[in-house]
Design an enzyme around this catalytic site. Structure first.
Site, PDB file in Angstrom:
ATOM      1  N   HIS A   1       0.735  -1.360   0.012  1.00  0.00           N
ATOM      2  CA  HIS A   1      -0.163  -0.041   0.010  1.00  0.00           C
ATOM      3  C   HIS A   1       0.833   1.303   0.017  1.00  0.00           C
ATOM      4  CE1 HIS A   1      -2.657  -2.749   2.517  1.00  0.00           C
ATOM      5  NE2 HIS A   1      -2.912  -3.034   1.281  1.00  0.00           N
TER       6      HIS A   1
ATOM      7  N   LYS B   1       5.841   6.363   7.492  1.00  0.00           N
ATOM      8  CA  LYS B   1       5.179   5.280   8.529  1.00  0.00           C
ATOM      9  C   LYS B   1       6.378   5.204   9.431  1.00  0.00           C
ATOM     10  CE  LYS B   1       1.840   3.137   5.490  1.00  0.00           C
ATOM     11  NZ  LYS B   1       1.422   2.120   4.865  1.00  0.00           N
TER      12      LYS B   1
ATOM     13  N   TYR C   1       1.362   1.227  13.855  1.00  0.00           N
ATOM     14  CA  TYR C   1       2.472   2.187  13.198  1.00  0.00           C
ATOM     15  C   TYR C   1       1.756   3.544  13.226  1.00  0.00           C
ATOM     16  CZ  TYR C   1      -0.703  -0.216   9.564  1.00  0.00           C
ATOM     17  OH  TYR C   1      -1.582  -0.742   9.034  1.00  0.00           O
TER      18      TYR C   1
ATOM     19  N   ASP D   1      -5.935  -6.558  -2.294  1.00  0.00           N
ATOM     20  CA  ASP D   1      -4.287  -6.659  -2.247  1.00  0.00           C
ATOM     21  C   ASP D   1      -3.974  -7.776  -3.291  1.00  0.00           C
ATOM     22  OD1 ASP D   1      -4.221  -5.051  -0.182  1.00  0.00           O
ATOM     23  OD2 ASP D   1      -3.613  -6.275   1.531  1.00  0.00           O
TER      24      ASP D   1
END
Length: 179
Positions: free
Chosen positions: A62, A72, A132, A168
């Site tokens: 992603h 991130k 995260y 995904d």
């Protein structure tokens, strides 16, 4: 905190300094000042957590496009994951290169993922949890992905994929999404 720059420009593996006593340990996981002094994005707007029931679960790959690119800071808080990033910055010397690192509750390491990278991971243990910090809110109109098994990258995943979301699994090849 010990910051080790990886072979991908701008991505860091971070090992928190741990202080031990009779109670256990204490460590600093986030320091705006330490991130800024290294030229890393220290802006945080969101804190995410995912729980994964089964070993072999794959989430990714992603990213968000401009104007909502995101950095991130990833940590595995239970179990273990194989965390993978791919540099999608066309002007980068590491364009289309990938990096995979094991993050686990035992090693307590963190991975800093700069803007312009695709990110995903595969669980190495049942009951793995990943948290995260993210520099940008989720914007569905900017959300994108590339296939986890795209030949343009050649990512070597350590386990057979046992669980993956349809979204995904159905991302297009990178060459067809390149602009």
């Amino acid at each position: 905190m010990n910051f080790s720059e990886t072979n991908l420009s701008g991505a860091f593996l971070i090992e928190p300094a741990q202080f031990y006593d009779e109670r256990g340990s204490f460590g600093v996981l986030w320091s705006e000042e330490e991130f800024r002094t290294r030229g890393m994005n220290a802006h945080v707007v969101q804190y995410n957590c995912s729980y994964n029931k089964r070993k072999g679960t794959l989430r990714g790959m992603h990213f968000q496009i401009k104007p909502h690119e995101e950095a991130k800071l990833v940590r595995c808080t239970a179990g273990a994951i194989y965390d993978v990033i791919v540099d999608l910055r066309r002007d980068s010397p590491t364009f289309c290169k990938w990096l995979g690192v094991e993050l686990s509750a035992n090693n307590r390491q963190l991975l800093y993922v700069p803007e312009g990278f695709a990110h995903g991971y595969q669980t190495l243990a049942d009951g793995s949890e990943v948290s995260y910090l993210i520099s940008e809110s989720y914007h569905p109109e900017s959300a994108r992905g590339v296939r986890w098994d795209d030949p343009a990258f050649g990512i070597e995943w350590p386990e057979q994929v046992t669980v993956i979301a349809e979204r995904d699994a159905s991302y297009p090849d990178f060459v067809s999404t390149a602009s």
